[in-house]
Design an enzyme around this catalytic site. Structure first.
Site, PDB file in Angstrom:
ATOM      1  N   ALA A  19       1.248  -1.143   0.205  1.00  0.00           N
ATOM      2  CA  ALA A  19      -0.279  -0.270   0.248  1.00  0.00           C
ATOM      3  C   ALA A  19       0.687   1.196   0.091  1.00  0.00           C
ATOM      4  CB  ALA A  19      -1.052   0.035   1.157  1.00  0.00           C
ATOM      5  N   GLY A  59      -0.975  -4.845   0.423  1.00  0.00           N
ATOM      6  CA  GLY A  59      -2.053  -5.341  -0.307  1.00  0.00           C
ATOM      7  C   GLY A  59      -1.882  -5.722  -1.681  1.00  0.00           C
ATOM      8  N   GLU A  80      -2.205  -9.368  -1.084  1.00  0.00           N
ATOM      9  CA  GLU A  80      -3.922  -9.304  -1.220  1.00  0.00           C
ATOM     10  C   GLU A  80      -4.656  -9.643  -2.604  1.00  0.00           C
ATOM     11  OE1 GLU A  80      -6.002  -7.480   2.802  1.00  0.00           O
ATOM     12  OE2 GLU A  80      -3.864  -6.524   2.193  1.00  0.00           O
ATOM     13  N   GLU A 133       2.494  -6.096   7.087  1.00  0.00           N
ATOM     14  CA  GLU A 133       1.878  -4.708   7.543  1.00  0.00           C
ATOM     15  C   GLU A 133       1.840  -4.956   8.982  1.00  0.00           C
ATOM     16  OE1 GLU A 133      -0.599  -6.129   3.696  1.00  0.00           O
ATOM     17  OE2 GLU A 133       0.406  -7.290   5.239  1.00  0.00           O
TER      18      GLU A 133
END
Length: 262
Positions: free
Chosen positions: A69, A114, A117, A137
């Site tokens: 991210a 991300g 993901e 994270e």
């Protein structure tokens, strides 16, 4: 198809394959709010476009699929904005997971946070041999927010998923293959051709049946649905389809089927 700020799109009208490339090379294709919205929008357009039959999702350059991210953007969020950002990311990624058109992630480098993901939301994952996967994270005092805590255990099992989530360890492509996180590992130069060939092979099958396979498999992981009943309903529905009639007739006549998706 619309021009996007952070995505490149290439539709092969002959095969029906739409290639979507995340294009923020200076940020290693890191996800920000605008890119999340672009992903949601391109998926909606792809689902509405009858020419599009399948999708390949990849990143620009040779270093990263999506390196995570946008940390600078995350740093400015408070509790309420953080929750909303997670919900928006989950919504966009669920559109991929629930797409009735097959989506393959062509993971061409780092797939972290991300990015991991995003890859996990796709139906299949093919990695280049230089790809790296991880959910780091926890190093920022966060947890995955776009579905990582849900999809990683589904793919590799609870214990190993917890280990990767809590240690923030990064794994190589061959380890991702061994764990079942990816379907195939190929040299980087062969990544897109391999994904195109794999998707083209899938797209020779009955489109309606492909979409219902995705629905039925997803139902197994949805607590609000009964997977076996979803399967039975889909099985029954297909008996009234033209594709079923064509498929059985082609089998009896010993010829390739010409499916039309109805």
């Amino acid at each position: 198809m619309t021009t996007f700020e952070n995505l490149l799109t290439d539709l092969d009208a002959t095969t029906g394959i739409l290639t979507v490339t995340l294009n923020r090379p200076s940020k290693l294709n890191a996800l920000n709010a605008a890119t999340i919205e672009d992903i949601r929008s391109v998926m909606q357009q792809a689902l509405d476009d009858q020419v599009v039959r399948g999708i390949i999702l990849t990143g620009s350059g040779e270093k990263a699929f999506v390196a995570g991210a946008d940390i600078a953007e995350l740093a400015a969020l408070d509790e309420n904005k953080g929750r909303r950002a997670a919900e928006q990311g989950q919504e966009a990624f669920c559109m991929i997971e629930e797409s009735t058109k097959p989506v393959i992630a062509a993971v061409n480098g780092f797939a972290l946070g991300g990015g991991c993901e995003l890859a996990m939301a796709c139906h299949l994952r093919v990695a280049s041999d230089n790809a790296r996967f991880g959910q780091p994270e926890v190093n920022l005092g966060l947890i995955p927010g776009y579905g990582g805590t849900q999809r990683l255990p589904q793919l590799i099992g609870k214990a190993k998923a917890l280990e990767l989530l809590m240690t923030a360890d990064m794994i190589k492509a061959d380890e991702a293959l061994r764990l079942g996180l990816v379907n195939h590992v190929v040299p980087q130069a062969e990544l897109l051709p391999f994904c195109q060939q794999l998707l083209a092979r899938i797209l020779t099958k009955a489109p309606l049946a492909l979409g219902l396979i995705i629905d039925a498999v997803n139902a197994h992981y949805d607590k609000e649905k009964h997977g076996y009943q979803t399967e039975a309903n889909a099985f029954g529905r297909l008996f009234s389809s033209e594709d079923f009639k064509e498929g059985t007739q082609a089998f009896l006549e010993k010829r390739p089927a010409a499916f039309r998706g109805n």
